[in-house]
Scaffold this motif. Sequence first.
Motif, PDB file in Angstrom:
ATOM      1  N   ARG A  38      23.823 -13.517  41.802  1.00  0.00           N
ATOM      2  CA  ARG A  38      22.720 -14.018  42.618  1.00  0.00           C
ATOM      3  C   ARG A  38      21.653 -12.949  42.779  1.00  0.00           C
ATOM      4  NH1 ARG A  38      25.820 -14.453  48.502  1.00  0.00           N
ATOM      5  NH2 ARG A  38      25.951 -12.200  48.927  1.00  0.00           N
ATOM      6  N   GLN A  39      20.445 -13.411  43.029  1.00  0.00           N
ATOM      7  CA  GLN A  39      19.328 -12.499  43.220  1.00  0.00           C
ATOM      8  C   GLN A  39      18.443 -13.014  44.333  1.00  0.00           C
ATOM      9  OE1 GLN A  39      17.042 -11.611  39.682  1.00  0.00           O
ATOM     10  NE2 GLN A  39      16.274  -9.726  40.587  1.00  0.00           N
ATOM     11  N   ALA A  40      18.357 -12.223  45.384  1.00  0.00           N
ATOM     12  CA  ALA A  40      17.485 -12.536  46.506  1.00  0.00           C
ATOM     13  C   ALA A  40      16.110 -11.915  46.265  1.00  0.00           C
ATOM     14  CB  ALA A  40      18.092 -12.010  47.791  1.00  0.00           C
ATOM     15  N   PRO A  41      15.069 -12.437  46.914  1.00  0.00           N
ATOM     16  CA  PRO A  41      13.728 -11.893  46.724  1.00  0.00           C
ATOM     17  C   PRO A  41      13.674 -10.401  47.035  1.00  0.00           C
ATOM     18  CG  PRO A  41      13.605 -13.971  47.872  1.00  0.00           C
ATOM     19  CD  PRO A  41      15.063 -13.628  47.790  1.00  0.00           C
ATOM     20  N   GLY A  42      13.100  -9.645  46.118  1.00  0.00           N
ATOM     21  CA  GLY A  42      12.949  -8.216  46.330  1.00  0.00           C
ATOM     22  C   GLY A  42      14.210  -7.401  46.133  1.00  0.00           C
ATOM     23  N   LYS A  43      15.274  -8.051  45.692  1.00  0.00           N
ATOM     24  CA  LYS A  43      16.544  -7.341  45.502  1.00  0.00           C
ATOM     25  C   LYS A  43      17.011  -7.462  44.061  1.00  0.00           C
ATOM     26  CE  LYS A  43      18.231  -7.750  50.237  1.00  0.00           C
ATOM     27  NZ  LYS A  43      19.386  -8.113  51.107  1.00  0.00           N
ATOM     28  N   GLU A  44      17.919  -6.582  43.683  1.00  0.00           N
ATOM     29  CA  GLU A  44      18.491  -6.634  42.349  1.00  0.00           C
ATOM     30  C   GLU A  44      19.524  -7.761  42.264  1.00  0.00           C
ATOM     31  OE1 GLU A  44      18.095  -1.912  41.096  1.00  0.00           O
ATOM     32  OE2 GLU A  44      20.058  -2.840  41.259  1.00  0.00           O
ATOM     33  N   ARG A  45      19.742  -8.207  41.033  1.00  0.00           N
ATOM     34  CA  ARG A  45      20.773  -9.212  40.820  1.00  0.00           C
ATOM     35  C   ARG A  45      22.131  -8.597  41.144  1.00  0.00           C
ATOM     36  NH1 ARG A  45      20.354 -12.815  35.468  1.00  0.00           N
ATOM     37  NH2 ARG A  45      18.277 -12.925  36.401  1.00  0.00           N
ATOM     38  N   GLU A  46      22.956  -9.363  41.860  1.00  0.00           N
ATOM     39  CA  GLU A  46      24.245  -8.844  42.250  1.00  0.00           C
ATOM     40  C   GLU A  46      25.378  -9.779  41.852  1.00  0.00           C
ATOM     41  OE1 GLU A  46      24.816  -8.375  46.445  1.00  0.00           O
ATOM     42  OE2 GLU A  46      24.365 -10.470  46.899  1.00  0.00           O
ATOM     43  N   PHE A  47      26.510  -9.196  41.605  1.00  0.00           N
ATOM     44  CA  PHE A  47      27.709  -9.923  41.228  1.00  0.00           C
ATOM     45  C   PHE A  47      28.238 -10.732  42.403  1.00  0.00           C
ATOM     46  CE2 PHE A  47      31.766 -10.829  39.463  1.00  0.00           C
ATOM     47  CZ  PHE A  47      32.705 -10.544  40.440  1.00  0.00           C
ATOM     48  N   VAL A  48      28.729 -11.942  42.105  1.00  0.00           N
ATOM     49  CA  VAL A  48      29.328 -12.789  43.136  1.00  0.00           C
ATOM     50  C   VAL A  48      30.802 -13.043  42.830  1.00  0.00           C
ATOM     51  CG1 VAL A  48      29.294 -15.063  44.223  1.00  0.00           C
ATOM     52  CG2 VAL A  48      27.129 -13.898  43.685  1.00  0.00           C
ATOM     53  N   ALA A  49      31.082 -13.559  41.628  1.00  0.00           N
ATOM     54  CA  ALA A  49      32.459 -13.921  41.286  1.00  0.00           C
ATOM     55  C   ALA A  49      32.594 -14.041  39.782  1.00  0.00           C
ATOM     56  CB  ALA A  49      32.857 -15.234  41.950  1.00  0.00           C
ATOM     57  N   THR A  50      33.831 -13.869  39.304  1.00  0.00           N
ATOM     58  CA  THR A  50      34.099 -14.013  37.882  1.00  0.00           C
ATOM     59  C   THR A  50      35.480 -14.611  37.665  1.00  0.00           C
ATOM     60  OG1 THR A  50      34.166 -12.856  35.747  1.00  0.00           O
ATOM     61  CG2 THR A  50      35.000 -11.663  37.648  1.00  0.00           C
ATOM     62  N   ILE A  51      35.641 -15.267  36.521  1.00  0.00           N
ATOM     63  CA  ILE A  51      36.915 -15.909  36.194  1.00  0.00           C
ATOM     64  C   ILE A  51      37.167 -15.746  34.706  1.00  0.00           C
ATOM     65  CG2 ILE A  51      35.765 -18.150  35.887  1.00  0.00           C
ATOM     66  CD1 ILE A  51      38.295 -19.455  37.092  1.00  0.00           C
ATOM     67  N   THR A  52      38.420 -15.477  34.349  1.00  0.00           N
ATOM     68  CA  THR A  52      38.763 -15.330  32.938  1.00  0.00           C
ATOM     69  C   THR A  52      38.764 -16.680  32.236  1.00  0.00           C
ATOM     70  OG1 THR A  52      41.092 -15.386  33.578  1.00  0.00           O
ATOM     71  CG2 THR A  52      40.098 -13.211  33.218  1.00  0.00           C
ATOM     72  N   SER A  53      38.882 -16.637  30.914  1.00  0.00           N
ATOM     73  CA  SER A  53      38.744 -17.862  30.122  1.00  0.00           C
ATOM     74  C   SER A  53      39.789 -18.915  30.497  1.00  0.00           C
ATOM     75  CB  SER A  53      38.838 -17.539  28.634  1.00  0.00           C
ATOM     76  OG  SER A  53      40.068 -16.908  28.337  1.00  0.00           O
ATOM     77  N   SER A  54      40.982 -18.487  30.829  1.00  0.00           N
ATOM     78  CA  SER A  54      42.039 -19.432  31.202  1.00  0.00           C
ATOM     79  C   SER A  54      42.043 -19.766  32.680  1.00  0.00           C
ATOM     80  CB  SER A  54      43.403 -18.843  30.840  1.00  0.00           C
ATOM     81  OG  SER A  54      43.674 -17.716  31.660  1.00  0.00           O
ATOM     82  N   GLY A  55      41.285 -19.007  33.446  1.00  0.00           N
ATOM     83  CA  GLY A  55      41.293 -19.173  34.898  1.00  0.00           C
ATOM     84  C   GLY A  55      42.396 -18.384  35.575  1.00  0.00           C
ATOM     85  N   GLY A  56      43.106 -17.589  34.800  1.00  0.00           N
ATOM     86  CA  GLY A  56      44.246 -16.882  35.352  1.00  0.00           C
ATOM     87  C   GLY A  56      43.904 -15.699  36.234  1.00  0.00           C
ATOM     88  N   SER A  57      42.733 -15.138  36.046  1.00  0.00           N
ATOM     89  CA  SER A  57      42.317 -14.000  36.871  1.00  0.00           C
ATOM     90  C   SER A  57      40.935 -14.273  37.436  1.00  0.00           C
ATOM     91  CB  SER A  57      42.288 -12.711  36.052  1.00  0.00           C
ATOM     92  OG  SER A  57      43.592 -12.332  35.683  1.00  0.00           O
ATOM     93  N   ILE A  58      40.784 -13.917  38.698  1.00  0.00           N
ATOM     94  CA  ILE A  58      39.539 -14.164  39.428  1.00  0.00           C
ATOM     95  C   ILE A  58      39.222 -12.920  40.240  1.00  0.00           C
ATOM     96  CG2 ILE A  58      38.574 -15.468  41.368  1.00  0.00           C
ATOM     97  CD1 ILE A  58      40.082 -17.928  40.297  1.00  0.00           C
ATOM     98  N   TYR A  59      37.937 -12.648  40.394  1.00  0.00           N
ATOM     99  CA  TYR A  59      37.525 -11.497  41.200  1.00  0.00           C
ATOM    100  C   TYR A  59      36.260 -11.877  41.960  1.00  0.00           C
ATOM    101  CZ  TYR A  59      36.848  -6.612  42.417  1.00  0.00           C
ATOM    102  OH  TYR A  59      36.714  -5.441  43.106  1.00  0.00           O
ATOM    103  N   TYR A  60      36.187 -11.435  43.222  1.00  0.00           N
ATOM    104  CA  TYR A  60      35.038 -11.739  44.076  1.00  0.00           C
ATOM    105  C   TYR A  60      34.388 -10.473  44.604  1.00  0.00           C
ATOM    106  CZ  TYR A  60      37.064 -16.446  44.332  1.00  0.00           C
ATOM    107  OH  TYR A  60      37.576 -17.677  44.027  1.00  0.00           O
ATOM    108  N   VAL A 106      38.232  -9.336  33.641  1.00  0.00           N
ATOM    109  CA  VAL A 106      37.159  -9.810  34.511  1.00  0.00           C
ATOM    110  C   VAL A 106      35.991  -8.848  34.383  1.00  0.00           C
ATOM    111  CG1 VAL A 106      38.647 -11.046  36.122  1.00  0.00           C
ATOM    112  CG2 VAL A 106      38.184  -8.614  36.490  1.00  0.00           C
ATOM    113  N   TYR A 107      34.790  -9.364  34.555  1.00  0.00           N
ATOM    114  CA  TYR A 107      33.580  -8.577  34.319  1.00  0.00           C
ATOM    115  C   TYR A 107      32.652  -8.719  35.510  1.00  0.00           C
ATOM    116  CZ  TYR A 107      35.424  -8.653  29.617  1.00  0.00           C
ATOM    117  OH  TYR A 107      36.232  -8.520  28.536  1.00  0.00           O
ATOM    118  N   ARG A 108      32.202  -7.582  36.039  1.00  0.00           N
ATOM    119  CA  ARG A 108      31.402  -7.580  37.256  1.00  0.00           C
ATOM    120  C   ARG A 108      29.989  -7.052  37.054  1.00  0.00           C
ATOM    121  NH1 ARG A 108      35.290  -4.091  40.803  1.00  0.00           N
ATOM    122  NH2 ARG A 108      36.069  -3.500  38.763  1.00  0.00           N
TER     123      ARG A 108
END
Length: 126
Positions: A38-60, A106-108
């Motif tokens: 996500r990217q708010a006005p005047g701010k850098e894009r930031e990581f929110v969440a990611t999921i692996t191809s199978s859905g087996g691993s998630i990171y927030y 997972v990639y952040r």
Amino acid sequence: QVQLVESGGGLVQAGGSLRLSCLASGRTFSNSAMGWFRQAPGKEREFVATITSSGGSIYYADSVKGRFTISRDNAKNTVYLQMNSLKPEDTAVYYCAARINSYYSVYRKSYEYDYWGQGTQVTVSS
């Protein structure tokens, strides 16, 4: 080529919920790690969440942990972001991203992703 199309953004009051969807074209979705940023006005894009191809691993990101849930349906080529207990500071343009041929990690970082959607606006009023 992979095309990503986000939907589901809008205006919601604080404490409310939204569900974002990201539909991917092509045959590589099930082999791709997916992320939400996500990217708010005047701010850098930031990581929110990611999921692996199978859905087996998630990171927030810590800022959304316990409130947001990422999931995917490989049969529908779609990744979701369920957002609950929304706060005004969640206001931003939300982007989904794909990293193809990625299975276990997972990639952040934004530079780790190959394709991006056009974004969908989420506005949370106080």
